[in-house]
Scaffold this active site. Sequence first.
Site, short mmCIF file in Angstrom:
data_model
loop_
_atom_site.label_atom_id
_atom_site.label_comp_id
_atom_site.label_asym_id
_atom_site.label_seq_id
_atom_site.Cartn_x
_atom_site.Cartn_y
_atom_site.Cartn_z
N ALA A 113 -1.42 8.42 -12.83
CA ALA A 113 -0.49 7.87 -13.83
C ALA A 113 0.60 7.05 -13.15
CB ALA A 113 0.12 9.01 -14.65
N SER A 139 -0.14 9.59 -2.08
CA SER A 139 -1.54 9.33 -2.41
C SER A 139 -2.41 10.57 -2.65
CB SER A 139 -2.17 8.49 -1.30
OG SER A 139 -2.29 9.26 -0.12
N LYS A 167 0.32 5.48 -10.27
CA LYS A 167 -0.29 4.24 -9.78
C LYS A 167 -0.52 3.26 -10.95
CE LYS A 167 -1.61 3.19 -6.24
NZ LYS A 167 -0.91 2.47 -5.15
N TYR A 171 -13.79 22.56 -4.84
CA TYR A 171 -13.27 22.77 -6.18
C TYR A 171 -14.42 22.98 -7.17
CZ TYR A 171 -8.47 21.42 -5.07
OH TYR A 171 -7.19 21.37 -4.59
N GLY A 176 -7.18 19.43 -14.52
CA GLY A 176 -7.40 18.06 -15.01
C GLY A 176 -8.37 17.25 -14.16
N ASP A 228 -11.23 25.28 -9.91
CA ASP A 228 -11.21 23.82 -10.00
C ASP A 228 -9.78 23.29 -10.11
OD1 ASP A 228 -12.26 21.31 -10.01
OD2 ASP A 228 -13.37 21.51 -11.89
N LEU A 237 0.81 -1.22 0.00
CA LEU A 237 0.00 0.00 0.00
C LEU A 237 0.84 1.27 0.00
CD1 LEU A 237 -1.49 -2.04 2.45
CD2 LEU A 237 -3.29 -0.47 1.80
N ALA A 238 2.15 1.17 0.29
CA ALA A 238 2.96 2.38 0.42
C ALA A 238 2.87 3.19 -0.87
CB ALA A 238 4.41 2.01 0.70
N ALA A 239 2.55 4.45 -0.72
CA ALA A 239 2.42 5.31 -1.90
C ALA A 239 2.34 6.76 -1.46
CB ALA A 239 1.14 4.96 -2.67
N THR A 286 -5.90 1.95 -7.30
CA THR A 286 -7.03 2.87 -7.22
C THR A 286 -7.90 2.81 -8.48
OG1 THR A 286 -7.51 5.24 -7.34
CG2 THR A 286 -5.33 4.61 -7.98
N ASP A 287 -9.15 3.22 -8.35
CA ASP A 287 -10.02 3.31 -9.54
C ASP A 287 -9.60 4.47 -10.44
OD1 ASP A 287 -10.87 5.41 -7.90
OD2 ASP A 287 -13.02 4.94 -8.06
N GLU A 288 -8.74 5.37 -9.92
CA GLU A 288 -8.36 6.55 -10.70
C GLU A 288 -7.50 6.18 -11.92
OE1 GLU A 288 -7.25 10.04 -8.48
OE2 GLU A 288 -8.27 9.32 -6.70
N TYR A 298 -0.61 11.57 -10.00
CA TYR A 298 -0.85 10.49 -9.03
C TYR A 298 -1.37 9.23 -9.72
CZ TYR A 298 -3.60 7.65 -5.78
OH TYR A 298 -4.15 6.59 -5.11
#
Length: 349
Positions: free
Chosen positions: A165, A84, A167, A220, A299, A296, A80-82, A137-139, A163
């Site tokens: 990209a 984030s 992941k 945002y 991106g 906002d 999990l280290a990231a 992640t779902d991102e 972030y």
Amino acid sequence: MKILITGGAGFIGSALIRHIINNTQDYVVNVDKLTYAGNLASLTTVANNPRYTFEQVDICDQLRIREIFDKYQPDAVIHLAAESHVDRSIHRAEEFIQTNIVGTYRLLEVARGYWYRLDQVKSAVKKSQFRFINVSTDEVYGDLAACEPPFTEQSPYAPSSPYSASKAAGDHLVRAWLRTYHLPTIITNCSNNYGAYQYPEKLIPLMILNALQGKKLPIYGDGLQIRDWLFVEDHARALYQVLTKGKIGETYNIGGNNEKTNIEIVYAICDLLEELVPNKPNNIKNYRDLITHVEDRAGHDKRYAINATKITNSLGWQPQEDFDSGLRKTVEWYLANPQWWKKILEKQK
Ligand SMILES: NC(=O)c1ccc[n+]([C@@H]2O[C@H](COP(=O)([O-])OP(=O)(O)OC[C@H]3O[C@@H](n4cnc5c(N)ncnc54)[C@H](O)[C@@H]3O)[C@@H](O)[C@H]2O)c1
């Protein structure tokens, strides 16, 4: 099992460690660099348990990581280290590239060497049972238009931020180590988490703590961005399920089926605080009056939504917490634990 967890002093990692120590007989080795987001105070309830060990190590430090594998002989890794936080990645991507890509690569290399050697050296660890779970992640899937169906495991990768990209790059490395070297990996892609012990730069704790201090609640743009929210303890349960029952080489999407706009979330927090903390600071009339729309995020993804049918059908996992009760528990936790977040706010000054 002895499970090596990277990033265990973070929000989700600490929830996972509390879950494993409190509900199983497994051992946990927590490997964490303790960046600004890592906090051992999130683990005080398990810190003295004989089945828990902490090692302060950077996953980019391959030599130290190899020593940790040799010393503890883990049966599994949950990575999990990231770095984030999307906003930080937009401001400065360097650490995201280092930890999320280079760090993941170094961890994979050490895991590969260790796993290869498992049948050559005397070890209690069974090579066929070793697993490397990569928490993503779902991102990585980019965003969805309002009319599009939620992401499935077949959705193409189209990350938008530094972030996501980084992941996505980590996920690609994991998949390549499976295909090329047969390292027994599994990837999970989860939606936005919320719950106790989340660092107060993320939407929900930021709004709770700003409101309590009578500070502005920055939203945002129009605040109509949609996220699919999952209670962090449900994520921890899902990860353990994937570790113990998941199939090598598979990807599992994890989500709460709770699509909400950011502004809806902030309204809900304000309403809970009206009920739980009616005495407001700075002569504020309503917590909602603190809402301020700001420019906002560059991106900014419009909508994420997860189809979690696969993990439900194949592993029997489904969320236990509904959003209203989960958000109430979260707000109540921050109200009951000021000693945890006040130290962080002090450091931010
Ligand atoms: N928070 C979410 O909503 C969410 C959703 C889906 C997936 N994820 C993923 O889950 C994982 C955990 O997320 P989180 O919200 O708990 O993050 P977090 O920022 O709260 O915690 C990250 C942890 O990793 C540690 N860390 C950072 N760099 C490190 C390094 N180089 N070496 C060792 N440790 C290091 C930090 O000290 C911290 O304890 C991440 O991989 C993230 O991408 C998060």
